[in-house]
Structures are given as C-alpha cells and as structure tokens.
Design an enzyme around this catalytic site. Structure first.
Site, PDB file in Angstrom:
ATOM      1  N   SER A 179      43.683   1.214  31.282  1.00 51.60           N
ATOM      2  CA  SER A 179      43.490   1.403  29.838  1.00 51.60           C
ATOM      3  C   SER A 179      43.984   0.235  28.986  1.00 51.60           C
ATOM      4  CB  SER A 179      44.155   2.712  29.432  1.00 51.60           C
ATOM      5  OG  SER A 179      43.595   3.734  30.212  1.00 51.60           O
ATOM      6  N   ARG A 194      43.224  -8.971  27.066  1.00 55.99           N
ATOM      7  CA  ARG A 194      44.640  -9.124  26.699  1.00 55.99           C
ATOM      8  C   ARG A 194      45.390  -7.854  27.079  1.00 55.99           C
ATOM      9  NH1 ARG A 194      42.347  -6.899  21.885  1.00 55.99           N
ATOM     10  NH2 ARG A 194      41.005  -8.689  21.578  1.00 55.99           N
ATOM     11  N   ASP A 232      40.490   4.709  29.492  1.00 54.71           N
ATOM     12  CA  ASP A 232      40.829   6.129  29.290  1.00 54.71           C
ATOM     13  C   ASP A 232      39.930   6.799  28.248  1.00 54.71           C
ATOM     14  OD1 ASP A 232      42.031   4.643  27.280  1.00 54.71           O
ATOM     15  OD2 ASP A 232      44.015   5.531  27.452  1.00 54.71           O
TER      16      ASP A 232
HETATM   17  C1  BGC Z   1      44.169  -0.236  24.870  1.00 56.45           C
HETATM   18  C2  BGC Z   1      42.955   0.630  25.127  1.00 56.45           C
HETATM   19  C3  BGC Z   1      43.370   2.054  25.424  1.00 56.45           C
HETATM   20  C4  BGC Z   1      44.314   2.578  24.356  1.00 56.45           C
HETATM   21  C5  BGC Z   1      44.789   3.989  24.639  1.00 56.45           C
HETATM   22  C6  BGC Z   1      45.076   0.415  23.831  1.00 56.45           C
HETATM   23  O1  BGC Z   1      46.249  -0.337  23.709  1.00 56.45           O
HETATM   24  O2  BGC Z   1      43.780  -1.511  24.420  1.00 56.45           O
HETATM   25  O3  BGC Z   1      42.198   0.109  26.197  1.00 56.45           O
HETATM   26  O4  BGC Z   1      42.216   2.842  25.474  1.00 56.45           O
HETATM   27  O5  BGC Z   1      45.435   1.727  24.249  1.00 56.45           O
HETATM   28  O6  BGC Z   1      45.429   4.084  25.851  1.00 56.45           O
END
Ligand code: BGC
Length: 499
Positions: A179, A194, A232
């Site tokens: 995620s 990133r 996610d």
């Molecule tokens: C990430 C996402 C993720 C979200 C919730 C963010 O910091 O960049 O990819 O879906 O957090 O977990």
C-alpha cells in the site's frame, strides 16, 4: 471507571491498560478569571484556523477534479491516478484458496482466504508488528522478512489444519497488497514511486517491488505464485463490490489515506498506447494523498501543518494525506499544545518534557478525548497524567477536547472533498453511490463518518445525501484474494496485458 471523592482514581482502557487519575487540587472554579478567558480566546483562534467553510470546500473539490483529470491524461503527475490493470468487477463466482500478504503502514499480515462464491469467504490470518528499524533498513531485507513470515504461516497454519497439501510442486496463488504508490504497466509488477507513511527503506524507490519480493520468495523456496501486486484501496474496492455491488468508490482513512474507483479506459488518455478494448473499465488507484504536494496552492495549511510537513522524512510530499491521516493528526495537536506551553498558557509550573518529543501524542488519544462521556473529562485526565505526567484543569481539558474536534472535523471534511471530486467526475451524484471505507480513523474515530456525510451535504446540498459511506470488507486480505483469483482467470484466458 472508578473515581474517589478526592479526585483520584483509575480508568480502564480498551487495551487492558489502567490509567491512574489525579485531578489538580484547584480546578476551574479556582482559576483566575483571566486564565479562563484566555483559553476561550485561544479556542476562537484555532476555530478560525481549522474550520473549512462550504465555499472553501467547493473550491478544493474543483482543484481536486483538475488534478484527477491531469493524472489520467499524462504519466508522472502529482496525483498519479495509477491504472491497476484490474479490469472490471468480480463476478461473485470467484472460488478457491488464495494467499494474501499485506504490507500496510503499521503491520504485516499474512492471510489465507477461501473464496466460496456468492460474496462469501473464510479467512485465517497472522499479524506481525513492523519495527521502525525495518521500515528504514534495506528494502530487500524488508521483503525477506515478508517472505519469512509467509513461510512460517505456510509451515504452521496451512500444512497443519487446513488440509491444503502443498506437495508435488503445487503452488498457491498469492496477492501482494503493497500500500504505497507504485506505477504499474501490468498487474504483477509495480515500480515504487515514493515511500509514504514514514517508511524509508533504502534501495527500493524506483525499483520493481514485485520483482524484489519474488527474489525473497525464491530465497525461502516458497510454494506460491505472485499473481498480482495490489494497493489496499483497489482491494477494498473489489472486496466491497464482491459483497455489496452498489459500491463504486473505496477509500482508506488509516495511517495513510487514499481512494480507488472504476474508470472507463476510453477516458484515460495516457492508456491509449496499450490498445485495450475501449469498452473496458479499469480500477484506478488515485494516490490522492499527494494532492496539492509541492505546489501548496489549494489546501488550507496552518503553521502546524507546515511544521509537520517540513520535519517529516518526505517534506513537500503527501500534502493532502498530512492533513487527514492517522499518522499525523496527533502530531498536529501536540504542536498546538507545545506552542501554548511556550507562551505560558498551559501547564503552568509543571514539567512538560514528555510532551516535547515528536509523535508522542497518538491520534488514538484524539479519539479517546472526543468520546470521553464524563462531565469531568476523566479520560483526558488519564491520558495527560499517565502518558505525559502533567495534571490538567477542567478548562484545559475542555480546550483539548474542542481542539481534537477541530482537527478531526477538518480531516473528515477534507476527506469529503476527495470523495466529492470522484463523485462529480463520474457523474454519480444523481443516481447515488456507495463508498466502501476502511482504516482506523474511519472505523474508530467518533463521528468521522457522520462528518464526511455532513461535508458532502455542504458541498452538494441535499443531493449529497445520495452518497453513503459504509464500512468496507477487508480489502487488503479478501480484496487481494479476489484480485488474484480474477487475474488467474484472465491469464488462463489469454487476456493478460503484457507489453
Ligand atoms: C499510500 C497509498 C495507500 C494509503 C492507505 C498512502 O500513504 O500512498 O498507497 O493506499 O496510504 O494505506
């Protein structure tokens, strides 16, 4: 809760911990009138800083829509709008055993999901807490740890009780829920754009994390096939739709924040090169946490938000997420408290060193403060005395509660702006839509969902009531399994997109 008449006692927390409570011998009745007035004046100042008017929200939505559009038009935009290569909705007939490995913001989870069809499933899982060191060590080591946990799960849980015999070269399909923002040009591949949520593992940004994880799977000789790399939010979108076909958008409001929805391929100019059937739909992982990053033109950042940003391991990035997600709200409140300590307004004559370390004030404390049901605000007494060794007056406690409310409410109203931008782009307002939402803020913060709904009415008027959020299914486990199942079927029918 037990409180003696002398003002000392204890509170039992849900975690099983007991907080000892000592009220200050003088309470607000004894405070000089000037001090009371000062707290109220300060509160007014923070109300102005943290309140979002409906008009301001509508302006944010317009800017948000432009960012979504730009992300779909060209690669490498601030809001990247990542095509996930998950095409269309599940049929509900997906069946079988799938493994899911979920590397989220706080924990690592290994799940075995048995999809039973008709929106039904069973899940068995194990959870491992990630240490700060693991989050910042070498990336390959982090993936090795993931593989190690998977191995333990397979060796203990699967072989013993599940009757799944992994002999004779049989491999189980695996969905890897990773995620963090990754750019994808196929479903089982993704280059980390990133790290977010305080992660910073070396030698990972700019690399294909699916390939790195495969290397670890090979090292531990695991009998699994990595079918799909999943965010996610995408997992949540598919899992929520699996059980509630009205779902059109999914959001996570937890340590990080983000959303996914189903977009028409024909409306994604940057995908023209793939020559995919224009009638197809594809799930988009918005990565909306990055909205307004670097430019800082649209979001109402206070000086506390700017300090949070500048002292983070990723200054200027994830501008939207830093105003909303669970990782940051406690820190914003702590910075306000520290300012008032420096100004001599709070905790006069007490040693406040425990409040001075960054991130010691957890977002869970804001939740607890807002939900304190007692007139004396005993929970707030407990938090400050137990964790920070300071005593509070009732006036201070009321002030902290009001401040938590301002910060929590702003987060929910900004979240409403994000949802509104997708609703408005996709034209879902009249027909209405269901938004599957998950994450600690959404699930545990009192009134977070109600405040999102109020925000939607402030943005859209009465029609805003057509947009309803609901607690989503476990996207990172069940959603991941559903996507792995859909991918297996696609690959078997030769529809796998590979360039
Ligand atoms: C990430 C996402 C993720 C979200 C919730 C963010 O910091 O960049 O990819 O879906 O957090 O977990």
């Amino acid at each position: 809760m037990v409180l003696s008449r002398r003002g000392s006692g204890s509170i039992n927390l849900a975690s099983g911990q007991t907080l000892a409570i000592h009220t200050r011998t003088h309470d607000e009745e004894d405070l000089p009138h000037a001090t009371k007035r000062t707290m109220a004046d300060h509160l007014r100042k923070y109300e102005t800083l943290f309140t979002l008017t409906p008009q301001r929200m509508r302006m944010i939505v317009e800017a948000f829509k432009d960012s979504l559009e730009l992300g779909l038009e060209k690669p490498e935009q601030i809001v990247p709008m990542v095509p996930t290569f998950v095409f269309g909705w599940p049929t509900g007939k997906e069946l079988g055993d799938y493994l899911a490995l979920d590397l989220g913001g706080t924990n690592l989870r290994v799940c075995l999901v048995t999809l039973q069809g008709d929106g039904k499933f069973e899940i068995t899982q194990s959870k491992h807490r990630l240490t700060e060191e693991q989050k910042h060590d070498d990336g390959q080591k982090l993936f090795d740890f993931c593989a190690e946990c998977l191995k333990t799960f397979i060796d203990t849980t699967l072989r013993d009780d599940k009757g799944i015999h992994l002999t004779d070269g049989k491999k189980l399909p695996l969905g890897f829920t990773f995620s963090y923002p990754c750019s994808q040009d196929k479903i089982d591949h993704g280059v980390l754009i990133r790290w977010t949520k305080g992660f910073g593992a070396a030698n990972t940004e700019g690399n294909d994390v699916a390939a790195m994880f495969r290397k670890s799977l090979e090292k531990y000789e695991l009998p699994v096939t990595l079918e799909a790399l999943i965010n996610d939010t995408t997992g949540t979108l598919l899992a929520s739709h699996y059980v509630n076909p009205e779902t059109k958008i999914a959001c996570i409001f937890g340590t990080g924040c983000n959303a996914a929805y189903m977009e028409h391929v024909k409306d994604i100019p940057k995908m023209a090169k793939y020559k995919i059937d224009e009638k197809a739909d594809i799930a988009i992982n918005c990565e909306w946490g990055a909205f307004d990053s670097f430019e800082h033109e649209h979001l109402p950042r206070t000086k506390y938000d700017i300090i949070v940003d500048e002292t983070s391991n990723k200054p200027n990035e994830q501008a939207f997420e830093k105003l909303i997600s669970g990782r940051y709200l406690g820190e914003i409140l702590r910075l306000v408290i520290c300012e008032l300590i420096d100004e001599g307004v709070l905790f006069l004559g007490q040693n406040t060193y425990k409040l001075e370390s960054p991130y010691v004030f957890e977002t869970a404390f804001l939740s607890l403060m807002e939900s304190d049901p007692t007139d004396e605000l005993l929970m707030i007494i407990g938090i400050f005395s137990h964790f920070f060794a300071v005593e509070t007056t009732l006036a201070e406690r009321q002030f902290f509660r009001a401040l938590a409310k301002l910060i929590g409410k702003r987060a929910a109203r900004l979240s409403a702006c994000g949802i509104a931008s997708i609703v408005s782009r996709m034209g879902y307002l009249d027909e209405g839509c269901s938004v599957g939402a998950d994450g600690s803020l959404y699930n545990k913060y009192p009134k977070f969902a109600d405040r999102i709904h109020e925000g939607l009415v402030d943005i859209f008027g009465e029609k805003g009531r057509n947009i309803i959020t609901h607690h989503a299914e476990d996207g990172s486990g069940v959603g991941s399994a559903i996507i792995a199942a859909m991918t297996k079927v696609r690959k078997a029918s030769g529809l796998y997109v590979d360039l």
